[in-house]
Design a protein around this motif. Structure first.
Motif, PDB file in Angstrom:
ATOM      1  N   ARG A 156       0.835  -1.214   0.000  1.00  0.00           N
ATOM      2  CA  ARG A 156       0.000   0.000   0.000  1.00  0.00           C
ATOM      3  C   ARG A 156       0.865   1.257   0.000  1.00  0.00           C
ATOM      4  O   ARG A 156       0.571   2.224  -0.714  1.00  0.00           O
ATOM      5  N   SER A 159       2.422   1.719  -3.396  1.00  0.00           N
ATOM      6  CA  SER A 159       1.380   2.086  -4.356  1.00  0.00           C
ATOM      7  C   SER A 159       1.067   3.575  -4.252  1.00  0.00           C
ATOM      8  O   SER A 159       0.954   4.275  -5.271  1.00  0.00           O
ATOM      9  N   ALA A 165      -1.411   1.351  -9.292  1.00  0.00           N
ATOM     10  CA  ALA A 165      -2.598   0.752  -8.668  1.00  0.00           C
ATOM     11  C   ALA A 165      -2.257  -0.625  -8.105  1.00  0.00           C
ATOM     12  O   ALA A 165      -1.535  -1.416  -8.733  1.00  0.00           O
ATOM     13  N   TRP A 166      -2.770  -0.891  -6.915  1.00  0.00           N
ATOM     14  CA  TRP A 166      -2.508  -2.184  -6.272  1.00  0.00           C
ATOM     15  C   TRP A 166      -3.811  -2.805  -5.801  1.00  0.00           C
ATOM     16  O   TRP A 166      -4.515  -2.260  -4.945  1.00  0.00           O
ATOM     17  N   ASN A 167      -4.122  -3.991  -6.349  1.00  0.00           N
ATOM     18  CA  ASN A 167      -5.337  -4.706  -5.984  1.00  0.00           C
ATOM     19  C   ASN A 167      -5.048  -6.110  -5.468  1.00  0.00           C
ATOM     20  O   ASN A 167      -5.923  -6.970  -5.467  1.00  0.00           O
ATOM     21  N   THR A 180      -1.286  -8.335 -14.381  1.00  0.00           N
ATOM     22  CA  THR A 180      -1.146  -6.884 -14.455  1.00  0.00           C
ATOM     23  C   THR A 180       0.342  -6.540 -14.503  1.00  0.00           C
ATOM     24  O   THR A 180       1.188  -7.345 -14.095  1.00  0.00           O
TER      25      THR A 180
END
Length: 314
Positions: A156, A159, A165-167, A180
């Motif tokens: 986090r 990011s 973006a980090w999912n 990704t």
């Protein structure tokens, strides 16, 4: 002493201690031959003679041709040889361990075979990631949860800093390209870290398969060991490369960035230190040391190279 570079083949007792040797030497796009007790390295820039007794580990990168005579010298001198990708980003194969002693391997086997000592080593690995906290009383389940929370925070934070973006960590082992950009970068970066970790573990004579946290795989200890360094190396470099290049040849660019990070040798030196710390092993003992095992605790190890006589059962 013979004419030319180097000297006659050294006796085992004359070999340098590990602590006295240059730690790692990386070569690529070169031809390697032997001249006396030195390896003769030839490339487009010229010829260099390297005394093998002063090197701990020789990393052979792409484009290296090595003669049988050179390999013979390396074996006689206790030099570990590892075939790798560019600057160690892949580990393909390795020759002998760094020295003749099995001390590190025996210590590893002993520690991993006892539940209490195995947990103690695992805690040391986690403690290295939480230097300002005491984890000596935590269970393995608590340690896994604490580590998971730490890594999520690292993701986090990076990011937010990079704008990538980090999912979550997601990848398909059977289809790398569907991931990704950041996940592809992480996979590539972690692979290079595994390769470097394997090189160090194999070169020092430890077992890649005897893991303390991971288990049941021939690279279990490699995953244990590499995990110590991910938050400081592979993860931030992956976010940096993704922020800079997006999906543009991201795997190659990430591997090259990891390679460049390995260049100064600081991580290699740290890994050697950390491995010995985990197993509580000091610098190498006498390279000629060898004993015969004895089941009598009072007698301990027995001398090697002695002609023993039959003992009467009276």
């Amino acid at each position: 002493m013979k004419s030319g570079m180097g000297a006659e083949k050294p006796k085992l007792t004359e070999l340098s201690r590990t602590s006295d040797r240059i730690s790692f030497l990386y070569l690529e796009h070169a031809k390697i031959n032997r001249q006396d007790s030195a390896i003769k390295v030839m490339d487009a820039r010229g010829i260099v003679f390297v005394p093998v007794a002063l090197i701990s580990v020789l990393l052979l990168g792409p484009g290296v041709d090595v003669t049988h005579r050179a390999m013979e010298l390396m074996g006689d001198s206790g030099l570990a040889v590892v075939w790798v990708g560019e600057y160690g980003v892949r580990q393909y194969a390795h020759g002998r361990a760094l020295n003749h002693s099995s001390k590190l391997l025996e210590k590893q086997a002993k520690l991993v075979s006892n539940v209490r000592s195995r947990v103690a080593v695992a805690r040391k690995m986690y403690q290295m990631r939480f230097p300002h906290e005491d984890v000596t009383k935590l269970t393995m389940q608590q340690l896994r949860g604490k580590e998971g929370s730490r890594v999520r925070k690292v993701y986090r934070k990076l990011s937010n800093e990079t704008g990538v973006a980090w999912n979550g960590r997601e990848y398909n082992v059977d289809n790398f390209d569907e991931g990704t950009p950041i996940n592809k970068a992480l996979t590539a970066a972690n692979q290079t870290l595994y390769g470097l970790s394997y090189s160090v573990v194999a070169a020092l004579g430890a077992s890649p398969g005897l893991g303390f946290i991971h288990t049941g795989h021939d690279l279990a200890f490699i995953y244990d060991f590499a995990d110590i360094y991910k938050a400081n190396y592979s993860i931030p470099i992956s976010f940096e490369m993704t922020a800079k290049y997006g999906d543009e040849d991201i795997a190659t660019r990430t591997r090259q960035a990891m390679r460049d990070t390995f260049r100064d040798g600081k991580l290699l030196k740290q890994m050697v230190h950390d491995l010995k710390f985990l197993f509580e092993v000091e610098d190498d003992q006498d390279p000629e040391f060898m004993s015969l095992w004895d089941d009598d605790d009072k007698e301990g190890m027995q001398k090697f190279g002695v002609q023993y006589h039959e003992i009467s059962e009276e």
